[in-house]
Scaffold this motif. Structure first.
Motif, short mmCIF file in Angstrom:
data_model
loop_
_atom_site.label_atom_id
_atom_site.label_comp_id
_atom_site.label_asym_id
_atom_site.label_seq_id
_atom_site.Cartn_x
_atom_site.Cartn_y
_atom_site.Cartn_z
N LEU A 170 -18.99 -36.57 11.02
CA LEU A 170 -19.26 -35.22 10.53
C LEU A 170 -19.19 -34.28 11.72
O LEU A 170 -19.75 -34.56 12.77
N TRP A 171 -18.50 -33.15 11.56
CA TRP A 171 -18.31 -32.19 12.63
C TRP A 171 -19.10 -30.93 12.35
O TRP A 171 -19.32 -30.55 11.22
N ARG A 173 -22.36 -29.39 4.65
CA ARG A 173 -21.23 -29.03 3.79
C ARG A 173 -20.17 -30.13 3.79
O ARG A 173 -19.62 -30.48 2.74
N MET A 174 -19.88 -30.67 4.96
CA MET A 174 -18.87 -31.73 5.05
C MET A 174 -19.31 -32.98 4.29
O MET A 174 -18.52 -33.57 3.56
N ALA A 175 -20.56 -33.36 4.46
CA ALA A 175 -21.07 -34.55 3.78
C ALA A 175 -21.06 -34.39 2.27
O ALA A 175 -20.84 -35.35 1.53
N LEU A 176 -21.28 -33.15 1.80
CA LEU A 176 -21.31 -32.89 0.37
C LEU A 176 -19.93 -32.55 -0.21
O LEU A 176 -19.78 -32.44 -1.42
N GLY A 177 -18.93 -32.38 0.67
CA GLY A 177 -17.59 -32.06 0.20
C GLY A 177 -17.43 -30.60 -0.18
O GLY A 177 -16.56 -30.26 -0.98
N ASP A 222 -15.29 -22.67 -1.92
CA ASP A 222 -16.09 -23.00 -3.09
C ASP A 222 -17.10 -21.89 -3.38
O ASP A 222 -17.76 -21.39 -2.47
N ASP A 223 -17.21 -21.53 -4.67
CA ASP A 223 -18.25 -20.57 -5.04
C ASP A 223 -19.57 -21.33 -5.18
O ASP A 223 -19.62 -22.57 -5.05
N ALA A 224 -20.65 -20.62 -5.46
CA ALA A 224 -21.98 -21.23 -5.52
C ALA A 224 -22.07 -22.33 -6.57
O ALA A 224 -22.70 -23.37 -6.34
N ALA A 225 -21.44 -22.12 -7.73
CA ALA A 225 -21.52 -23.11 -8.80
C ALA A 225 -20.82 -24.41 -8.41
O ALA A 225 -21.34 -25.51 -8.65
N ALA A 277 -20.24 -25.44 -5.30
CA ALA A 277 -21.02 -26.04 -4.21
C ALA A 277 -22.22 -26.78 -4.77
O ALA A 277 -22.53 -27.90 -4.35
N GLU A 278 -22.90 -26.18 -5.73
CA GLU A 278 -24.07 -26.83 -6.33
C GLU A 278 -23.68 -28.11 -7.05
O GLU A 278 -24.35 -29.14 -6.93
N ALA A 279 -22.59 -28.07 -7.79
CA ALA A 279 -22.13 -29.26 -8.52
C ALA A 279 -21.79 -30.39 -7.55
O ALA A 279 -22.14 -31.55 -7.78
N ARG A 280 -21.12 -30.05 -6.45
CA ARG A 280 -20.78 -31.09 -5.46
C ARG A 280 -22.02 -31.65 -4.80
O ARG A 280 -22.13 -32.86 -4.56
N ALA A 281 -22.97 -30.79 -4.51
CA ALA A 281 -24.23 -31.25 -3.91
C ALA A 281 -24.97 -32.18 -4.86
O ALA A 281 -25.44 -33.26 -4.46
N ARG A 282 -25.07 -31.78 -6.11
CA ARG A 282 -25.77 -32.61 -7.10
C ARG A 282 -25.09 -33.97 -7.28
O ARG A 282 -25.74 -35.00 -7.36
N ARG A 283 -23.75 -33.96 -7.33
CA ARG A 283 -23.00 -35.22 -7.50
C ARG A 283 -23.25 -36.16 -6.31
O ARG A 283 -23.52 -37.35 -6.49
#
Length: 132
Positions: A81-82, A102-106, A111-114, A116-122
């Protein structure tokens, strides 16, 4: 000599102009060896670690880490991770940590907020199941 007006900064992660990866990677054996050694120590111990690479602009920090990332990609179950910390601006002290997350969550800069949130939750759901 032509003069140019700076109208903005490139976003983090933007493509860099120049020879880049096409140029041979030379003269950095000592630094690269230290980074590879640290990476292999982390792989062997199974404990994550942080390395800080500093230097003046243009000395090849990014290229050095690109080469380390290539090396790491050949190892099983290794992920680098950088994060970057600019020498100016607000919030720079935590910028590398934010980039790691951000890198770890993809999450990308576009990405808009929605999204970003979906990727974080996944990602967090996957990690909570224990399937890293």
């Amino acid at each position: 000599m032509p003069a140019y007006e700076l109208v903005g900064l490139r976003p983090p992660g933007a493509a860099r102009l120049g020879l880049g990866d096409e140029a041979p990677f030379i003269g950095r054996d000592a630094e690269f060896g230290r980074l590879v050694g640290k990476l292999l120590d982390v792989v062997e111990s199974g404990h994550p670690s942080t390395v800080v690479v500093t230097g003046e602009a243009g000395v090849g920090k990014t290229r050095l880490l690109v080469e380390l990332d290539r090396f790491a990609a050949e190892l099983p179950a290794v992920r680098l991770l950088w994060g970057r910390c600019t020498p100016f601006g607000e919030g720079r002290a935590l910028a590398p940590l934010a980039e790691w997350v951000r890198m770890a969550l993809g999450i990308t800069d576009t990405d808009d907020a929605a999204v970003a949130e979906a990727r974080a939750r996944r990602t967090l759901a996957r990690l909570s199941r224990g399937s890293v």
